[in-house]
Design a protein around this motif. Sequence first.
Motif, PDB file in Angstrom:
ATOM      1  N   UNK A   5     -12.458   2.727   9.302  1.00 32.29           N
ATOM      2  CA  UNK A   5     -11.665   1.499   9.556  1.00 32.29           C
ATOM      3  C   UNK A   5     -11.505   1.297  11.060  1.00 32.29           C
ATOM      4  N   UNK A   6     -11.203   2.414  11.750  1.00 32.05           N
ATOM      5  CA  UNK A   6     -10.989   2.302  13.193  1.00 32.05           C
ATOM      6  C   UNK A   6     -12.280   1.920  13.898  1.00 32.05           C
TER       7      UNK A   6
ATOM      8  N   UNK B 202      -3.594  -2.363  13.705  1.00 35.42           N
ATOM      9  CA  UNK B 202      -4.538  -3.477  13.572  1.00 35.42           C
ATOM     10  C   UNK B 202      -3.784  -4.793  13.430  1.00 35.42           C
TER      11      UNK B 202
ATOM     12  N   UNK C 245     -11.094  -7.568  14.050  1.00 36.54           N
ATOM     13  CA  UNK C 245      -9.746  -7.246  13.607  1.00 36.54           C
ATOM     14  C   UNK C 245      -9.539  -7.697  12.162  1.00 36.54           C
ATOM     15  N   UNK C 246      -9.974  -8.940  11.900  1.00 34.98           N
ATOM     16  CA  UNK C 246      -9.777  -9.474  10.553  1.00 34.98           C
ATOM     17  C   UNK C 246     -10.578  -8.674   9.520  1.00 34.98           C
TER      18      UNK C 246
ATOM     19  N   UNK D 147      -4.161 -12.061  18.492  1.00 37.67           N
ATOM     20  CA  UNK D 147      -5.262 -13.020  18.440  1.00 37.67           C
ATOM     21  C   UNK D 147      -4.849 -14.324  17.770  1.00 37.67           C
TER      22      UNK D 147
ATOM     23  N   UNK E 187      -9.549  -2.281   5.388  1.00 33.98           N
ATOM     24  CA  UNK E 187      -8.508  -1.265   5.255  1.00 33.98           C
ATOM     25  C   UNK E 187      -7.714  -1.469   3.968  1.00 33.98           C
ATOM     26  N   UNK E 188      -7.321  -2.734   3.683  1.00 31.32           N
ATOM     27  CA  UNK E 188      -6.488  -2.962   2.503  1.00 31.32           C
ATOM     28  C   UNK E 188      -7.258  -2.633   1.227  1.00 31.32           C
TER      29      UNK E 188
ATOM     30  N   UNK F   2       0.839  -1.212   0.000  1.00 31.04           N
ATOM     31  CA  UNK F   2       0.000   0.000   0.000  1.00 31.04           C
ATOM     32  C   UNK F   2       0.868   1.253   0.000  1.00 31.04           C
TER      33      UNK F   2
ATOM     34  N   UNK G  76     -12.220  -4.954  18.768  1.00 29.98           N
ATOM     35  CA  UNK G  76     -10.899  -5.561  18.910  1.00 29.98           C
ATOM     36  C   UNK G  76     -10.929  -7.063  19.163  1.00 29.98           C
ATOM     37  N   UNK G  77     -12.003  -7.762  18.788  1.00 30.03           N
ATOM     38  CA  UNK G  77     -11.962  -9.222  18.894  1.00 30.03           C
ATOM     39  C   UNK G  77     -11.450  -9.811  17.576  1.00 30.03           C
ATOM     40  N   UNK G  78     -11.404 -11.143  17.516  1.00 32.09           N
ATOM     41  CA  UNK G  78     -10.829 -11.811  16.344  1.00 32.09           C
ATOM     42  C   UNK G  78     -11.521 -11.382  15.059  1.00 32.09           C
TER      43      UNK G  78
ATOM     44  N   UNK H  49     -12.913  -1.792  13.551  1.00 25.45           N
ATOM     45  CA  UNK H  49     -12.040  -2.589  14.414  1.00 25.45           C
ATOM     46  C   UNK H  49     -12.318  -2.340  15.878  1.00 25.45           C
TER      47      UNK H  49
ATOM     48  N   UNK I  20      -2.384   3.102  11.297  1.00 25.21           N
ATOM     49  CA  UNK I  20      -3.587   2.365  11.704  1.00 25.21           C
ATOM     50  C   UNK I  20      -3.481   0.899  11.300  1.00 25.21           C
TER      51      UNK I  20
ATOM     52  N   UNK J 107     -11.657  -5.603   9.764  1.00 25.31           N
ATOM     53  CA  UNK J 107     -11.137  -4.247   9.611  1.00 25.31           C
ATOM     54  C   UNK J 107      -9.897  -4.247   8.744  1.00 25.31           C
ATOM     55  N   UNK J 108      -9.026  -5.260   8.909  1.00 27.48           N
ATOM     56  CA  UNK J 108      -7.814  -5.266   8.076  1.00 27.48           C
ATOM     57  C   UNK J 108      -8.167  -5.457   6.606  1.00 27.48           C
TER      58      UNK J 108
END
Lengths: 116, 475
Positions: free
Chosen positions: B131-132, A95, B143-144, A102, B150-151, A32, B138-140, B135, A91, B146-147
Motif C-alpha cells: 500500500x505504501x 494517506x 493517493x486515491x 490534494x 488499502x480499504x 476497518x 504522493x500525487x492525486x 502511494x 498508514x 492507494x486508499x
Amino acid sequence: MIELYLTSGLMMMLAVYCIAMKPNLIKKIIGLAIFTDAIHLLLITIGFRGNGIPPIMTHENVNTFAQLSVDPVPQALVLTSIVISISITALALGISIIAYRHFNTLNTEEMNRLKG
Amino acid sequence: MITIAISVLFLAAFLVLVLKKDMIAISAIVFSFFFLIFIYLAPETMVFAFSGWNPPFGIVWVLDGLGLFMALLITGIMSLTAIYSVKYIKKRKHRYYTLLCLLTIGLLGISLTGDIFNMYVFFELMSVSSYALVAFLLNKESTEAAFKYLVVGSLSSSFLLLGIAMLYGLAGTLNMADLATKVYGGPAFLVVLGLILGGLSLKSAIVPFHFWLPDVHPAAPSPVSALLSSVIVGSGVYMMIRVIFTVFGIVSVFWMLILLGLVTMILGGLMALIQKDAKRLIAYSTVSQIGYIFVAIGIGTSLGVTAGLFHLLNNILLKSLLFMSFGIVLWHTGTRDMNRLGGIGKQMPWVAFCFGVGALGTAGVPPLNGFASKWLIYMATWQVSPVITAIAIIVSAITMAYYIKVFSCIFMGHSNIKIVNKTPKMMLIPVIIITIMCIVIGIFPQIGIMFVEPATNALLNQSQYINAVLGGSVI
C-alpha cells in the motif's frame, strides 16, 4: 458465550455497512478497525473458558492442567493482530491526510466530482 | 539457517534509513537471492522450528519444493527491480528501499512458512508495504488509488483472519501439516475454506475481485507495477493453491477453479482490448493470464499442475519485463496514453525489442516461453474437455490482438516525440537479463520444467509434506 458470538457477528455486519455505505474516508477507516476488533472478540471467545485458571504451568500433571486452564493461543494471536491493525490504521490515516491536502475534502463522492 | 536471510533483510531495511546508502538494501536483497540458491541445491525438504518448540506447537518454516520455487522467483525478480529502481526513483529513495526490503521479507515469509497464522502476519507485512509503495509518488492519482487498494485489501485480509480464527476454533491447531490431518470435508470446513479463499482471491486478482489491479497499476511507479503484477499476484496464487492442496486437500473445489479461471481469462482479455492507457492494458492482461493459471491448476492432474506453475513462472518473468520496459518509455516521455505516444521504436531499438519479446511471449508465439507453458495448458485441458482448450486458444488470439495494438501504438508509426536523454545502463541491464531468460526458456522449455517439477511434486504429495513436518527430522 452465545451472546459474545452474536455481538461479534453484529459488529462485523456493522463494519461492512460502514465501509461500503459511508463516503467519508475517516469513517471507512473506523469501519476497518471495527471489523478487526470484531474478529478479535471472536478469537477471544473461542479461547474463553468459564472459571478457567491462567495458562501458567503450575500443576504437575499436564492433562489436568490442560483441562483447567484457558487457551493461551488466541490471546497471542489477538496481540499480534492488534499490532497489525494499528499499523494499517496509521498508514490509512497518513494517506487520508495527503488526500485531504490534494482534494480539500474527505468525501469520496466529492473527490470523484473534483477529478472530473 | 534461513533466519540469516531474513535478519539481513530486516537489518538492511533499518540501516538504509539511518545510513542513507541504497547499496545496503540492494546488496541485502541480492544476498538473499544467492543464499536461497544455496539452500535450493540442498537435496531434501528442510523444516526449521523456531525457538526449539517442535511442531505442531511452535512456528515452523518448511522449505519444500513449492516454497523454494516461489522464494527463488521472488528474490530474483526483487533483486532485478532493486537494481532497476536506482535511476528510476528520484525522490525519497531511502524510504523506497526500506519498503522494498520489507516487501521482500513479507513475500519470502509467505512462501516459506508452515504455520497458517504466521502466513497471515507475513501477508499483512507484504500488504502494508505494498500500500505504501503504491502511494509512493504522493500525487492525486496515487493517493486515491492507494486508499482504494488499502480499504479493499485490508477488508479482504480481515476475511482471511476470520477464516483462520474459525479454523482454529474447529481444528484447534495452526500448523498447516497438523491441520491437514485434522481437516475433513464437512460443511463447517467448507465455510472456512470459502472465507480464506475469498480473502485471498483479492490479492490474486480473480474476476469478481480484480477491480483494484487496473486502478492501482497506472498510479504506482513502474518498478512497483512490475512487482504488483508479477510477484504479489503470484504470491496470492501461491497461497490459494497451498491452502487448497496442502491444508484442505479437497478435490471438489477444482471445478470452481476452472470456472473462475475461464471467466477471469475471458473478461480480462476483453477489457484489455478497449484500454487507452498502456499500463491499464498490461494490468488487464495480467488478469487474463491469471485465469490461464487457475484453469490449468483446476484440472488437478500432474500435467495440469505442472502447466499452471510453469505459466506462473513465465507470467512473473513476462509481466515484470513488460512493465520495466514500458517504464523506460514512461521515464523518457512521461505519458502513458497510447494515442499520444508513437514512433519511438527507431530511437530506442533495444527497449522496443525487449517489449516485443514480452508482448509476443504473453501472447504465446512459438519460440518464446509463453508458448511452451500455453502448449502444456492446451494439452492438459484437452484431456478434460476440448471446449476449455478452444476458449483458451481464442483468448490467446485476443491477447495477440491487443499486444499488436499496444506495440504499434508505442513503437511504430511516424515519430512526434524526441528522446533526448540516454537510457541509463542500470535500467537497461535488468530488462535485458529478463529478456534473455524468456528467450532461453522458450527455446529450451526443459529448463523451465526442470525448475517447476519439484514444486509440482511437493504440491501433489500431501502426505510427504505432513511426514516431513510431523515426522521429527526438525532442524
